[in-house]
Design an enzyme around this catalytic site. Structure first.
Site, PDB file in Angstrom:
ATOM      1  N   HIS A  58      30.052  61.694   6.793  1.00 26.84           N
ATOM      2  CA  HIS A  58      30.558  61.701   8.244  1.00 26.84           C
ATOM      3  C   HIS A  58      29.180  62.067   9.018  1.00 26.84           C
ATOM      4  CE1 HIS A  58      34.901  62.100   6.976  1.00 26.84           C
ATOM      5  NE2 HIS A  58      34.376  61.184   6.420  1.00 26.84           N
ATOM      6  N   GLU A  60      29.045  64.326  11.222  1.00 18.86           N
ATOM      7  CA  GLU A  60      28.679  65.878  11.460  1.00 18.86           C
ATOM      8  C   GLU A  60      27.796  66.521  10.098  1.00 18.86           C
ATOM      9  OE1 GLU A  60      33.101  65.372  12.942  1.00 18.86           O
ATOM     10  OE2 GLU A  60      31.883  64.264  11.369  1.00 18.86           O
ATOM     11  N   CYS A  88      37.562  65.755  10.793  1.00 19.04           N
ATOM     12  CA  CYS A  88      38.311  65.769   9.894  1.00 19.04           C
ATOM     13  C   CYS A  88      38.633  67.134   9.271  1.00 19.04           C
ATOM     14  CB  CYS A  88      38.060  64.818   8.669  1.00 19.04           C
ATOM     15  SG  CYS A  88      36.814  65.253   7.842  1.00 19.04           S
ATOM     16  N   CYS A  91      35.095  68.192   7.532  1.00 15.37           N
ATOM     17  CA  CYS A  91      34.282  68.389   8.535  1.00 15.37           C
ATOM     18  C   CYS A  91      34.408  69.636   9.164  1.00 15.37           C
ATOM     19  CB  CYS A  91      33.919  67.479   9.541  1.00 15.37           C
ATOM     20  SG  CYS A  91      33.086  65.887   8.772  1.00 15.37           S
TER      21      CYS A  91
END
Length: 182
Positions: A58, A60, A88, A91
């Protein structure tokens, strides 16, 4: 939020949107982010889940890796995240453990959201260091980027489905002002 603050936050959310647009142009899930300290971007990334075939890539995490390769972890206590889609659960948890100062996002993640969309990882009272979240900045743009991605074929999906007959929906319902997500 006064007009000056709004312009400030929109400036950085626009940078996150730019990263998401780059992701979409690369056949990647269109989620982008920037990390900002003292008005300067110190990290930026887009999702790389399709390119790497790794569901943990992801934006992040990618940006955090960049930041932590050149800065001490303590910098995150003075850093804000701007991301096109609500973090999510995975994260949101990492951001809390790293001590992020605040998170600003575009649209909610109604399937996997960790900052109010599904769970409230950011504010769970059983864990130290909560962080504030502010959603809805460029919400419509973030939703449309996701819709543009999910209406197309994704050959790297675990179970690719034929989408030739799908049409891009352009209507976006307004947020309910009485909902907890407003």
């Amino acid at each position: 939020m006064d007009e000056e603050e709004k312009v400030y936050h929109e400036r950085f959310m626009r940078e996150a949107i730019n990263m998401a647009e780059l992701a979409l142009a690369s056949d990647e899930t269109p989620v982008g982010c920037v990390f900002v300290k003292d008005g300067e971007i110190i990290g930026r990334a887009m999702n790389e889940t399709n390119r790497t075939l790794n569901g943990t890539r992801h934006c992040e995490f990618i940006a955090l890796s960049q930041i932590l390769s050149t800065h001490p972890i303590s910098i995150l206590r003075e850093t804000d995240l701007y991301v096109t889609v609500e973090p999510c659960v995975m994260c949101a948890s990492a951001l809390r453990q790293y001590g992020i100062r605040a998170v600003y996002f575009g649209c909610w993640n109604d399937r996997f959201g960790g900052t109010g969309g599904v769970l409230n990882i950011h504010s769970d009272p059983s864990v130290d260091k909560p962080y504030p979240v502010y959603g809805g900045i460029f919400r419509e743009e973030a939703i449309m980027l996701l819709r543009k991605f999910y209406v197309q074929e994704n050959e790297k999906a675990p179970k690719p489905t034929q989408k030739k007959t799908r049409e891009l929906k352009t209507d976006i319902l307004p947020l309910d002002i009485h909902s907890p997500k407003s």
